[in-house]
Design a protein around this motif. Structure first.
Motif, mmCIF file in Angstrom:
data_model
loop_
_atom_site.group_PDB
_atom_site.id
_atom_site.type_symbol
_atom_site.label_atom_id
_atom_site.label_comp_id
_atom_site.label_asym_id
_atom_site.label_seq_id
_atom_site.Cartn_x
_atom_site.Cartn_y
_atom_site.Cartn_z
ATOM 1 N N LYS A 31 0.804 -1.223 0.000
ATOM 2 C CA LYS A 31 0.000 0.000 0.000
ATOM 3 C C LYS A 31 0.836 1.272 0.000
ATOM 4 C CE LYS A 31 -4.084 -1.925 2.291
ATOM 5 N NZ LYS A 31 -5.037 -1.800 3.431
ATOM 6 N N GLU A 32 2.089 1.181 0.476
ATOM 7 C CA GLU A 32 2.874 2.407 0.589
ATOM 8 C C GLU A 32 4.374 2.098 0.577
ATOM 9 O OE1 GLU A 32 2.076 6.343 3.128
ATOM 10 O OE2 GLU A 32 2.782 4.663 4.365
ATOM 11 N N ILE A 33 5.101 2.898 -0.227
ATOM 12 C CA ILE A 33 6.566 2.832 -0.241
ATOM 13 C C ILE A 33 7.081 4.238 0.063
ATOM 14 C CG2 ILE A 33 8.644 2.321 -1.581
ATOM 15 C CD1 ILE A 33 6.986 0.467 -3.314
ATOM 16 N N LEU A 34 7.888 4.343 1.119
ATOM 17 C CA LEU A 34 8.427 5.643 1.519
ATOM 18 C C LEU A 34 9.949 5.635 1.428
ATOM 19 C CD1 LEU A 34 6.260 6.428 4.703
ATOM 20 C CD2 LEU A 34 5.900 7.238 2.355
ATOM 21 N N LEU A 35 10.494 6.811 1.024
ATOM 22 C CA LEU A 35 11.941 6.981 0.929
ATOM 23 C C LEU A 35 12.384 8.140 1.805
ATOM 24 C CD1 LEU A 35 12.832 6.855 -2.898
ATOM 25 C CD2 LEU A 35 12.891 4.990 -1.254
ATOM 26 N N ASP A 36 13.513 7.964 2.435
ATOM 27 C CA ASP A 36 14.174 9.079 3.119
ATOM 28 C C ASP A 36 15.173 9.659 2.134
ATOM 29 O OD1 ASP A 36 15.540 10.864 4.658
ATOM 30 O OD2 ASP A 36 16.268 9.398 6.123
ATOM 31 N N ILE A 37 14.856 10.853 1.590
ATOM 32 C CA ILE A 37 15.745 11.468 0.597
ATOM 33 C C ILE A 37 16.415 12.736 1.155
ATOM 34 C CG2 ILE A 37 14.441 10.554 -1.364
ATOM 35 C CD1 ILE A 37 13.181 13.349 -1.668
ATOM 36 N N GLY A 38 16.303 12.919 2.476
ATOM 37 C CA GLY A 38 16.921 14.083 3.094
ATOM 38 C C GLY A 38 16.118 15.354 2.926
ATOM 39 N N ALA A 39 14.827 15.212 2.580
ATOM 40 C CA ALA A 39 13.949 16.379 2.446
ATOM 41 C C ALA A 39 13.229 16.613 3.777
ATOM 42 C CB ALA A 39 12.950 16.156 1.317
ATOM 43 N N LYS A 40 12.327 17.603 3.791
ATOM 44 C CA LYS A 40 11.604 17.923 5.023
ATOM 45 C C LYS A 40 10.732 16.765 5.491
ATOM 46 C CE LYS A 40 9.988 21.790 3.306
ATOM 47 N NZ LYS A 40 9.198 23.038 3.197
ATOM 48 N N GLY A 41 10.276 15.968 4.523
ATOM 49 C CA GLY A 41 9.454 14.805 4.877
ATOM 50 C C GLY A 41 9.839 13.626 4.012
ATOM 51 N N ASN A 52 4.847 -3.488 -12.110
ATOM 52 C CA ASN A 52 6.002 -2.746 -11.617
ATOM 53 C C ASN A 52 6.031 -2.711 -10.083
ATOM 54 O OD1 ASN A 52 7.059 -2.168 -14.124
ATOM 55 N ND2 ASN A 52 6.072 -0.166 -14.288
ATOM 56 N N LEU A 53 4.852 -2.548 -9.482
ATOM 57 C CA LEU A 53 4.783 -2.542 -8.014
ATOM 58 C C LEU A 53 5.207 -3.904 -7.453
ATOM 59 C CD1 LEU A 53 4.048 -1.146 -5.370
ATOM 60 C CD2 LEU A 53 1.656 -1.858 -5.726
ATOM 61 N N GLU A 54 4.754 -4.973 -8.085
ATOM 62 C CA GLU A 54 5.149 -6.313 -7.646
ATOM 63 C C GLU A 54 6.655 -6.501 -7.755
ATOM 64 O OE1 GLU A 54 2.914 -8.927 -10.090
ATOM 65 O OE2 GLU A 54 1.028 -8.692 -8.970
ATOM 66 N N ASN A 55 7.237 -5.965 -8.830
ATOM 67 C CA ASN A 55 8.684 -6.084 -9.016
ATOM 68 C C ASN A 55 9.450 -5.303 -7.949
ATOM 69 O OD1 ASN A 55 8.568 -7.764 -11.278
ATOM 70 N ND2 ASN A 55 8.445 -6.043 -12.700
ATOM 71 N N LEU A 56 8.953 -4.110 -7.612
ATOM 72 C CA LEU A 56 9.605 -3.303 -6.574
ATOM 73 C C LEU A 56 9.586 -4.037 -5.238
ATOM 74 C CD1 LEU A 56 8.260 0.279 -7.392
ATOM 75 C CD2 LEU A 56 10.612 -0.534 -7.654
ATOM 76 N N LEU A 57 8.447 -4.607 -4.915
ATOM 77 C CA LEU A 57 8.330 -5.326 -3.648
ATOM 78 C C LEU A 57 9.221 -6.570 -3.610
ATOM 79 C CD1 LEU A 57 4.446 -5.091 -3.153
ATOM 80 C CD2 LEU A 57 6.200 -3.795 -1.926
ATOM 81 N N ALA A 58 9.419 -7.177 -4.789
ATOM 82 C CA ALA A 58 10.229 -8.397 -4.849
ATOM 83 C C ALA A 58 11.723 -8.100 -4.845
ATOM 84 C CB ALA A 58 9.866 -9.197 -6.098
ATOM 85 N N LEU A 59 12.096 -6.965 -5.454
ATOM 86 C CA LEU A 59 13.518 -6.669 -5.641
ATOM 87 C C LEU A 59 14.141 -5.842 -4.515
ATOM 88 C CD1 LEU A 59 13.401 -5.764 -9.449
ATOM 89 C CD2 LEU A 59 14.361 -7.844 -8.447
#
Length: 346
Positions: A31-41, A52-59
């Motif tokens: 349901k959600e993918i979050l990244l810490d990119i050094g921004a305010k949030g 593509n979402l399935e591939n991201l979760l698998a890789l």
């Protein structure tokens, strides 16, 4: 206070749409993918494509370092929105490059067919084309999973060409040309019989692979061949001479008749004009009658030489006189010997 705000602002990364930023996977769920990119949030990863979402979760896993493309520096909710599609493409296409350079097999699912072949898709969701010339299976492949190799790959154009035959045959034109040179006599086994020719398998000279060969129906025998399936079946062994390398189809063209003695080569010496000959009718058509004089040598009576009072059928014996020798058509032109000349006969 103003100095404190300025110092905190400087601690965060300033981004804009289109930037490529580095980040760390902080949360990874369907349901959600979050990244810490050094921004305010934290940055929210947007991916609407299910595959593509399935591939991201698998890789990926939490804590992985990734590169993302900024879609929006600040959404209405105040956080950045990014995409990992470019990074995902890099991962998948790097795998393709490894598979291509390493000559590795992979499995694809055939999704649909065209006149020229099939479209297939990898488990990663990458589509490619499987040409008919690179298909082994005779039955339709639509909906099936099949083993292939990549024979052409253009990352910039996202163009992928698959081959079933590459999993069984040597398909590198240079290697083929070294193993089956023009003029070589090779032994092969018939793998497929069609109305237009034979497909055969021959062994490479080093014995480390198989090469596909093709024999056009016109290269089966010096005489005309009408029905290949009456002469050959799958699994039959044969000898043939290499004619040329077919680089486009990654095989060699072969000839059976080049290994045989041409009975017609001595016809002009053996048969002379006005010589009497006999034979059995093999074909009757509107343009005339064909008859076999001896094995591999045929005669032909043109329709205008057929008397109106006579009829011919396959198997009938005929007595004729040689009138000409047609080297191009490889037949002896003849005229029937008549006991009585009908009115109007020329």
């Amino acid at each position: 206070m103003a100095d404190l705000v300025r110092s905190n602002a400087g601690a965060f990364q300033t981004i804009k749409k289109g930037d490529i930023v580095e980040g760390t996977i902080k949360k990874l769920t369907p349901k959600e993918i979050l990244l810490d990119i050094g921004a305010k949030g934290d940055a929210l990863v947007i991916e609407y494509d299910k595959k593509n979402l399935e591939n991201l979760l698998a890789l990926l896993k939490v804590g992985d370092k990734v590169k993302a493309s900024v879609i929006s520096a600040e959404s209405e909710e105040g956080f950045p929105v990014v995409s990992l599609r470019r990074m995902l493409d890099d991962i998948i296409y790097n795998r393709f490059e490894d598979a291509t350079s390493g000559n590795k097999s992979l499995f694809i699912t055939i999704t649909d067919s065209t006149r020229g072949g099939y479209f297939g898709q990898t488990d990663d969701g990458i589509r490619g084309f499987l040409p008919n010339s690179q298909v082994i299976d005779e039955e339709s492949l639509v909906g099936k999973k099949t083993e292939v190799k990549i024979i052409e790959f253009d990352r910039d154009k996202k163009r992928v060409i698959f081959s079933q035959k590459a999993t069984k045959y040597v398909i590198d034109p240079e290697v083929i040309s070294q193993s089956a040179k023009k003029g070589d006599i090779v032994e092969g086994a018939v793998t497929n019989v069609t109305s237009y020719g034979l497909y055969v398998t021959i062994k490479s000279k080093k014995g480390d692979g198989l090469i596909e060969g093709f024999i056009h129906i016109s290269e089966i025998a010096y005489e005309r061949v009408e029905n290949l399936s009456s002469l050959y079946k799958k699994g039959d062994s044969l000898k043939a001479q290499v004619l040329e390398l077919d680089s486009e189809n990654r095989r060699v063209n072969l000839s059976v008749k080049k290994t045989l003695e041409d009975a017609f080569s001595s016809v002009k010496e053996k048969y002379k004009v006005e010589q009497k000959i006999k034979g059995k009718v093999t074909d009757v058509k509107g343009r005339g009658v064909t008859f076999e004089i001896e094995k591999g040598i045929f005669g032909f009576i043109p329709a205008n030489k057929l008397p109106s009072t006579s009829s011919y059928a396959v198997g009938d014996s005929v007595s004729c006189e040689v009138t000409d020798i047609d080297a191009r058509r490889r037949v002896i032109i003849a005229s029937p010997i008549l006991k009585a000349i009908p009115i109007g006969y020329r």
